[in-house]
Design an enzyme around this catalytic site. Structure first.
Site, PDB file in Angstrom:
ATOM      1  CG  ASN A 148       7.205   7.525  -3.586  1.00 55.34           C
ATOM      2  OD1 ASN A 148       6.189   6.844  -3.538  1.00 55.34           O
ATOM      3  ND2 ASN A 148       8.245   7.298  -2.807  1.00 55.34           N
ATOM      4  NE  ARG A 286       8.829  -2.112   0.292  1.00 57.09           N
ATOM      5  CZ  ARG A 286       8.774  -0.904  -0.290  1.00 57.09           C
ATOM      6  NH1 ARG A 286       9.143  -0.737  -1.550  1.00 57.09           N
ATOM      7  NH2 ARG A 286       8.360   0.148   0.384  1.00 57.09           N
ATOM      8  CD  GLN A 315      15.722  -1.891  -0.584  1.00 52.06           C
ATOM      9  OE1 GLN A 315      15.135  -2.310  -1.562  1.00 52.06           O
ATOM     10  NE2 GLN A 315      15.491  -0.708  -0.103  1.00 52.06           N
ATOM     11  CG  HIS A 334      14.237   1.211  -2.921  1.00 52.92           C
ATOM     12  ND1 HIS A 334      13.609   0.579  -1.871  1.00 52.92           N
ATOM     13  CD2 HIS A 334      13.246   1.813  -3.615  1.00 52.92           C
ATOM     14  CE1 HIS A 334      12.310   0.808  -1.925  1.00 52.92           C
ATOM     15  NE2 HIS A 334      12.066   1.568  -2.978  1.00 52.92           N
TER      16      HIS A 334
HETATM   17  P1  NAD Z   1      -1.800   0.632  -3.687  1.00 54.74           P
HETATM   18  O1  NAD Z   1      -2.208   0.256  -2.317  1.00 54.74           O
HETATM   19  O2  NAD Z   1      -2.441   1.789  -4.349  1.00 54.74           O
HETATM   20  O3  NAD Z   1      -1.953  -0.630  -4.682  1.00 54.74           O
HETATM   21  C1  NAD Z   1      -1.668  -1.930  -4.324  1.00 54.74           C
HETATM   22  C2  NAD Z   1      -2.814  -2.806  -4.852  1.00 54.74           C
HETATM   23  O4  NAD Z   1      -2.484  -4.175  -4.618  1.00 54.74           O
HETATM   24  C3  NAD Z   1      -4.131  -2.551  -4.117  1.00 54.74           C
HETATM   25  O5  NAD Z   1      -5.081  -2.112  -5.048  1.00 54.74           O
HETATM   26  C4  NAD Z   1      -4.494  -3.903  -3.513  1.00 54.74           C
HETATM   27  O6  NAD Z   1      -5.863  -4.203  -3.650  1.00 54.74           O
HETATM   28  C5  NAD Z   1      -3.681  -4.866  -4.322  1.00 54.74           C
HETATM   29  N1  NAD Z   1      -3.344  -6.083  -3.592  1.00 54.74           N
HETATM   30  C6  NAD Z   1      -2.922  -6.186  -2.315  1.00 54.74           C
HETATM   31  N2  NAD Z   1      -2.677  -7.490  -2.032  1.00 54.74           N
HETATM   32  C7  NAD Z   1      -2.925  -8.185  -3.155  1.00 54.74           C
HETATM   33  C8  NAD Z   1      -2.831  -9.555  -3.486  1.00 54.74           C
HETATM   34  N3  NAD Z   1      -2.433 -10.464  -2.606  1.00 54.74           N
HETATM   35  N4  NAD Z   1      -3.179  -9.945  -4.732  1.00 54.74           N
HETATM   36  C9  NAD Z   1      -3.587  -9.028  -5.628  1.00 54.74           C
HETATM   37  N5  NAD Z   1      -3.694  -7.717  -5.371  1.00 54.74           N
HETATM   38  C10 NAD Z   1      -3.358  -7.303  -4.147  1.00 54.74           C
HETATM   39  O7  NAD Z   1      -0.229   0.838  -3.602  1.00 54.74           O
HETATM   40  P2  NAD Z   1       0.737   1.590  -4.635  1.00 54.74           P
HETATM   41  O8  NAD Z   1       0.884   2.995  -4.248  1.00 54.74           O
HETATM   42  O9  NAD Z   1       0.312   1.248  -6.022  1.00 54.74           O
HETATM   43  O10 NAD Z   1       2.098   0.864  -4.266  1.00 54.74           O
HETATM   44  C11 NAD Z   1       2.255  -0.550  -4.409  1.00 54.74           C
HETATM   45  C12 NAD Z   1       3.541  -0.972  -3.754  1.00 54.74           C
HETATM   46  O11 NAD Z   1       4.654  -0.424  -4.467  1.00 54.74           O
HETATM   47  C13 NAD Z   1       3.732  -0.451  -2.316  1.00 54.74           C
HETATM   48  O12 NAD Z   1       3.105  -1.272  -1.379  1.00 54.74           O
HETATM   49  C14 NAD Z   1       5.222  -0.482  -2.156  1.00 54.74           C
HETATM   50  O13 NAD Z   1       5.639  -1.747  -1.688  1.00 54.74           O
HETATM   51  C15 NAD Z   1       5.745  -0.274  -3.573  1.00 54.74           C
HETATM   52  N6  NAD Z   1       6.356   1.067  -3.749  1.00 54.74           N
HETATM   53  C16 NAD Z   1       7.659   1.119  -4.139  1.00 54.74           C
HETATM   54  C17 NAD Z   1       8.266   2.330  -4.304  1.00 54.74           C
HETATM   55  C18 NAD Z   1       9.696   2.428  -4.787  1.00 54.74           C
HETATM   56  O14 NAD Z   1      10.348   3.445  -4.567  1.00 54.74           O
HETATM   57  N7  NAD Z   1      10.211   1.415  -5.460  1.00 54.74           N
HETATM   58  C19 NAD Z   1       7.574   3.526  -4.036  1.00 54.74           C
HETATM   59  C20 NAD Z   1       6.234   3.440  -3.702  1.00 54.74           C
HETATM   60  C21 NAD Z   1       5.634   2.193  -3.520  1.00 54.74           C
END
Ligand code: NAD
Length: 386
Positions: A148, A286, A315, A334
């Site tokens: 998603n 989050r 949540q 959400h």
């Molecule tokens: P992803 O793993 O592709 O990207 C996250 C990036 O953050 C990675 O490239 C990682 O290197 C970087 N990262 C991690 N810790 C870090 C830090 N301390 N400082 C800087 N960079 C850091 O994940 P994604 O698919 O892009 O999703 C990101 C987040 O979005 C998920 O973990 C989830 O919490 C959230 N999400 C929310 C929904 C929603 O419905 N609202 C849906 C999907 C994901």
């Protein structure tokens, strides 16, 4: 025979199944990075486009599980010591939960879940599981990476425009029969020419950057792994070595890093004190990445001109959660990753992971968060245990 305990959000109050607005959804063959979409063995237990994330939808899992001799228990009541989730947890070999309606698998609950071998997130983001405790107990944690991500990226773009253009109050004016243009536009700006930065430029963060590029904004990013030079040049990105540097120059900031102990409360009073007056902050990652009350203070004192997103803690958010009533907010429950389009992919991915798990085949490494007692696959790339 295994027991699969599936925690899903409640059905629509108007009843299930709902009347659908459209007859079908587009078929997506692969994600932007070339990763293939979920490919479970057919038949799927649902028609793509159906509401499968709620209790009656059952993620379409019942036909596969029962045909293979497993037991599916679906509950919605998940919080409090005597919840249906707690009562069934000791029998569960697999727990399935969606981030929208998270079954918090705390260390205490994991200690009671003696049979648990797999905690499966139907969606993306497994922070509702205590990952260190899961690793200690030998529980595999997996999620449906990329399922998603584009759904969320679209929600981010919508929220950026809604806040900067002051869309929501103007819509409320129209809804209420009003026509005070001056009131509607006194907080409305063009995005063009602004500086937009994302903290986290992984799957979602990069998709947001790509979608915003045609708006003629200056694009910035920070994340722990720098992107390839070719991507930086193609998108005209400015890299920041830390989030503090990014927030000082950006007008609009997007949060897109996973939640784990060291990212909790990344945005606190100290971070807000560095931002330009009148910044916008979008958070679909989050809720706990932000200090709840510091967000309210930043909106009240004008540091933030708007805050929007769809993630809260806990949540479901209580009725008196201050983010429901704070000024200039564009919050939703959400939902960004739970569009019917997203549900079709994460339900199919859940089935693929279950098939592999029960048939002793490896789960794709891009789906793994914790395995064999430590972070693994996508989890090793994106999460931390501290
Ligand atoms: P992803 O793993 O592709 O990207 C996250 C990036 O953050 C990675 O490239 C990682 O290197 C970087 N990262 C991690 N810790 C870090 C830090 N301390 N400082 C800087 N960079 C850091 O994940 P994604 O698919 O892009 O999703 C990101 C987040 O979005 C998920 O973990 C989830 O919490 C959230 N999400 C929310 C929904 C929603 O419905 N609202 C849906 C999907 C994901």
């Amino acid at each position: 025979m295994a027991t699969v305990l599936c925690v899903l959000f409640p059905d629509p109050e108007t009843g299930y199944p709902p009347q659908y607005a459209r007859n079908s959804i587009p078929t997506i063959g692969a994600y932007p990075n070339g990763q293939t979409v979920p490919s479970p063995r057919e038949p799927l237990g649902f028609k793509p486009g159906q509401l499968v994330g709620c209790v009656s939808g059952e993620l379409g899992l019942r036909p596969y599980l029962e045909a293979n001799g497993h037991r599916l228990v679906v509950v919605s009541d998940k919080d409090g010591a005597n919840s249906a989730f707690d009562r069934h947890l000791p029998e569960a070999d697999v727990v399935i939960s969606q981030p929208f309606w998270p079954a918090y698998l705390t260390a205490e609950r994991l200690a009671k879940a003696k049979n648990l071998r797999l905690a499966l997130t139907a969606g993306i983001g497994s922070d509702h599981v205590d990952l260190s405790a899961a690793a200690r107990h030998g529980v595999t944690v997996a999620e449906v990476t990329f399922s998603n991500s584009i759904s969320v990226a679209e929600h981010v773009v919508m929220t950026v425009l809604s806040l900067v253009r002051n869309f929501l109050p103007a819509h409320d004016t129209a809804d209420a029969g009003g026509w005070n243009i001056a009131e509607c536009v006194s907080r409305s700006y063009d995005l063009e020419g602004m500086h937009f930065g994302t903290i986290g430029a992984g799957r979602i963060g990069q998709a947001v950057l790509r979608r915003l590029k045609p708006f003629d904004v200056y694009l910035h990013y920070h994340q722990r792994h720098r992107l390839p030079g070719q991507v930086e040049r193609e998108l005209g990105l400015t890299f920041h070595a830390n989030p503090q540097s990014l927030v000082q120059v950006c007008d609009v900031v997007n949060l897109q890093v996973p939640l784990y102990p060291s990212t909790e409360h990344l945005f606190d009073d100290a971070m807000f004190s560095l931002m330009k007056r009148g910044s916008y902050l979008i958070n679909t990652a989050r809720g706990k990445l932000c200090d709840r009350d510091a967000v309210v203070r930043a909106l009240q004192n004008g540091t933030l001109a708007g805050y929007g997103g769809d993630v809260w803690f806990p949540q479901p958010a209580p009725a008196d959660h201050p983010w429901r009533t704070m000024p200039h907010q564009g919050m939703t429950p959400h939902i960004s990753g739970a569009s019917l389009s997203g549900q079709a992919r994460y339900a199919a991915g859940t089935l693929e992971i279950l098939q592999n798990f029960f048939e002793g085949k490896p789960i794709r490494s891009e789906y793994l968060i914790v395995d064999g007692g430590s972070l693994a696959g996508a989890g090793a790339a994106s999460y931390g245990l501290t």
